[in-house]
Design an enzyme around this catalytic site. Structure first.
Site, PDB file in Angstrom:
ATOM      1  N   TRP A  77       1.468  -1.441   9.099  1.00  0.00           N
ATOM      2  CA  TRP A  77       2.069  -0.095   9.046  1.00  0.00           C
ATOM      3  C   TRP A  77       3.350  -0.127   9.872  1.00  0.00           C
ATOM      4  CZ3 TRP A  77       0.534   4.270   6.376  1.00  0.00           C
ATOM      5  CH2 TRP A  77       1.312   5.401   6.614  1.00  0.00           C
ATOM      6  N   TYR A  90      -5.670  -0.007  15.555  1.00  0.00           N
ATOM      7  CA  TYR A  90      -4.675   0.441  16.522  1.00  0.00           C
ATOM      8  C   TYR A  90      -5.270   0.266  17.928  1.00  0.00           C
ATOM      9  CZ  TYR A  90      -2.046   2.126  12.490  1.00  0.00           C
ATOM     10  OH  TYR A  90      -1.350   2.196  11.303  1.00  0.00           O
ATOM     11  N   ARG A 121       0.876  -1.178   0.000  1.00  0.00           N
ATOM     12  CA  ARG A 121       0.000   0.000   0.000  1.00  0.00           C
ATOM     13  C   ARG A 121       0.912   1.226   0.000  1.00  0.00           C
ATOM     14  NH1 ARG A 121      -2.789   2.966   4.450  1.00  0.00           N
ATOM     15  NH2 ARG A 121      -4.729   3.901   3.654  1.00  0.00           N
ATOM     16  N   GLU A 153      -4.407  -1.029   7.810  1.00  0.00           N
ATOM     17  CA  GLU A 153      -3.276  -0.630   8.636  1.00  0.00           C
ATOM     18  C   GLU A 153      -3.433  -1.287  10.005  1.00  0.00           C
ATOM     19  OE1 GLU A 153      -2.493   3.485   9.291  1.00  0.00           O
ATOM     20  OE2 GLU A 153      -2.742   4.050   7.186  1.00  0.00           O
ATOM     21  N   ASN A 182      -7.073   8.186   2.639  1.00  0.00           N
ATOM     22  CA  ASN A 182      -6.686   7.635   3.930  1.00  0.00           C
ATOM     23  C   ASN A 182      -7.496   8.261   5.068  1.00  0.00           C
ATOM     24  OD1 ASN A 182      -4.633   6.057   5.586  1.00  0.00           O
ATOM     25  ND2 ASN A 182      -4.363   8.108   6.439  1.00  0.00           N
ATOM     26  N   GLU A 183      -8.030   7.415   5.956  1.00  0.00           N
ATOM     27  CA  GLU A 183      -8.696   7.840   7.198  1.00  0.00           C
ATOM     28  C   GLU A 183      -9.468   9.149   6.994  1.00  0.00           C
ATOM     29  OE1 GLU A 183      -5.639   7.836  10.213  1.00  0.00           O
ATOM     30  OE2 GLU A 183      -5.226   5.702   9.945  1.00  0.00           O
ATOM     31  N   HIS A 219      -8.626   0.278  10.035  1.00  0.00           N
ATOM     32  CA  HIS A 219      -7.291   0.443  10.602  1.00  0.00           C
ATOM     33  C   HIS A 219      -7.355   0.075  12.083  1.00  0.00           C
ATOM     34  CE1 HIS A 219      -5.983   3.483   7.253  1.00  0.00           C
ATOM     35  NE2 HIS A 219      -6.407   2.324   6.786  1.00  0.00           N
TER      36      HIS A 219
END
Length: 545
Positions: free
Chosen positions: A287, A231, A85, A258, A162-163, A229
């Site tokens: 990531w 996290y 990516r 991610e 992105n995001e 994503h």
């Protein structure tokens, strides 16, 4: 990915989660759509044009901030990844990646037999992050660089932005995402599209989860993949399981676009992410390869883009349980058939020389042609029947540095295509460099001691190689890639354009025989960070060490 901490309203998240337990995702009905020309979504799975199921196993690479590190794709492939990516910029927040650069990225992905997920990073945290742009603006960017993407549907997935929303006004995500998808379809994009979740990609309010079916239904090609994503929000196996299984049950395609092993907003459960994605046959992209800053440097998989210096995170992702090495399978398109290309490009035109100095020359040549596409050029120095590659370029010009003054050189050019085929050599051009300054009794060592997006730190060590002391000095050099010094210690700096001049500070003015002085500085950069070729101490050229 952003490098500052995410603020997650946990109470709101809990209420949303409880509400989510009362809801189920609707299985979308498939609208009439165009016949796929590359990747496609079918029954909640991502398929290649051949019909093979494709599961992403790869990493993120921060290309827009490290444009000179495309060789990382070779290293990422060598570690076993099947997908990369790639971070791009529309030019709204960082240096724009233009059509030629995007085409080169795609070509390098293909040369390395990687599927290329391209994303625009300027949308990150829209509504909360200053300067962030809308998904509609990101769609405009893709349309602007469309020429680099048409015909690449078997190799490229377009991750629109992105995001695309932070933790403010994120309810707009659904309509904004539908609008961007439809704008790209109306512009003729036949690619599989990928859409990121709001809430800095983590969807703690479940906006994407609960509206994914309607977004998928808004795509006239029924060819959209969702990206979460993971996290700090996903710090337990239960959360990872619940989120991904809801998409699978609803037959909606999902990837983990991610994730990391740690983060400033909490400790994600990377073991669960890897295990659950393997069990469900879901793709993931860790990531990130290298170059992280802003306090999350621990997310680098290798140090300083060096594939031989893997971090513990890199070792976990590539070589650990359920990691890339154990689970990655190369895309079918590279295993024969339409992915083969054995025809070399035509020879480039004879190079022409300009901007000849005592140590460098700029060469320009006519473009080669190729049935698939030329991806780059290698400039070689020809001497006594031997060739040495002295520069590479994605375009039709390159600057060769490090030459000796008042010396004759012969140069020629080769073209390369995405499959690695090399053309016949161009005709040669002979260049004689200008007379240079006298050689001085000095040596200079220049090195970059740290890098981050848009900036770096450097060191210059000046050594006296003569037999008498240097008492007072001025050091001059030229930056080759637009770098600018923002602060310097060890002297007083002035900079005009690319030209840098440093006068000694009182405490560095005297350099005894065999002695040295050190300068340190911080600076800005827009992409590549090439070292200066020549250093002049009091007008005399120093050797480089």
């Amino acid at each position: 990915m952003r490098t500052t901490s995410r603020t997650v309203p946990w109470a709101a998240a809990l209420l949303a989660a409880l509400a989510g337990l009362l809801l189920t995702l609707l299985v979308p009905t498939t609208p009439a759509h165009a016949a796929p020309t590359g990747f496609r979504v079918q029954n909640g799975r991502l398929l290649e044009a051949s019909g093979n199921d494709f599961v992403m196993r790869g990493v993120n690479h921060a290309h827009t901030w490290y444009a000179d590190k495309l060789d990382s794709l070779d290293h990422i492939k060598a570690k076993g990844a099947n997908t990369v990516r790639v971070v791009l910029s529309s030019g709204d927040r960082w240096t724009r990646n233009d059509t030629a650069d995007v085409a080169n990225v795609v070509a390098q992905c293909r040369r390395n037999r990687l599927i290329c997920v391209l994303e625009v990073h300027d949308t990150t945290g829209y509504g909360e992050q200053g300067g962030a742009v809308t998904l509609s603006r990101a769609a405009d960017y893709w349309i602007e660089v469309r020429d680099a993407l048409v015909g690449q549907e078997e190799y490229v997935i377009v991750n629109i932005g992105n995001e695309p929303h932070g933790n403010t006004d994120y309810a707009r995500w659904t309509d904004d995402t539908k609008g961007a998808i439809q704008k790209l379809r109306a512009a003729g994009f036949d690619h599989t599209l990928m859409v990121d979740a709001p809430n800095w990609g983590q969807d703690w309010a479940f906006t994407m989860r609960d509206n994914a079916a309607s977004v998928f239904g808004a795509d006239p090609d029924a060819n959209t993949v969702f990206s979460i994503h993971m996290y700090g929000v996903f710090d337990t196996a239960a959360e990872v399981n619940d989120y991904l299984n809801r998409f699978v049950a609803a037959k909606l395609p999902i990837v983990v676009g991610e994730f990391g092993h740690d983060h400033s907003d909490g400790n994600p459960d990377e073991d669960a992410i890897l295990s659950v994605t393997r069990q469900l046959g879901i793709g993931y992209l860790g990531w990130s390869w290298s170059g992280n800053g802003g306090g999350v440097e621990y997310l680098d998989m290798v140090e300083g883009f060096d594939p031989n210096r893997m971090t513990s995170w890199g070792q976990r992702l590539f070589d650990g349980a359920d990691g890339i090495t154990a689970t990655s399978e190369e895309a079918a398109v590279y295993r024969g058939g339409s992915g083969d290309d054995t025809t070399a490009p035509t020879a480039p035109g004879t190079p022409a020389a300009s901007a000849v100095t005592s140590s460098s020359v700029t060469l320009t040549w006519g473009a080669a042609t190729d049935g698939v596409g030329v991806t780059g050029y290698d400039v070689v120095r020809v001497a006594g029947g031997q060739e040495t590659v002295v520069a590479s370029s994605s375009g039709t010009t390159a600057t060769v540095t490090g030459l000796a003054a008042d010396t004759s050189y012969a140069f020629a050019v080769y073209a390369r295509d995405a499959a690695g085929n090399r053309s016949a050599r161009s005709s040669t051009v002979t260049v004689t460099t200008a007379s240079g300054p006298a050689a001085g009794s000095c040596a200079v060592a220049y090195r970059v001691t740290g890098e981050w997006p848009g900036g770096f730190q450097g060191e210059v060590v000046v050594r006296n190689t003569g037999s008498t002391a240097v008492d007072g000095w001025t050091l001059r050099w030229t930056f080759p890639a637009g770098q600018r010094i923002t602060s310097l210690w060890g002297g007083t700096v002035t900079q005009s354009g690319a030209e840098v001049s440093v006068e000694a500070a009182p405490y560095t003015a005297t350099v005894p025989p065999a002695g040295s002085v050190s300068l340190g500085f911080t600076g800005t950069r827009s992409g590549t960070n090439t070292s200066p070729a020549v250093f002049l101490l009091n007008g005399a050229e120093c050797s480089k060490t």
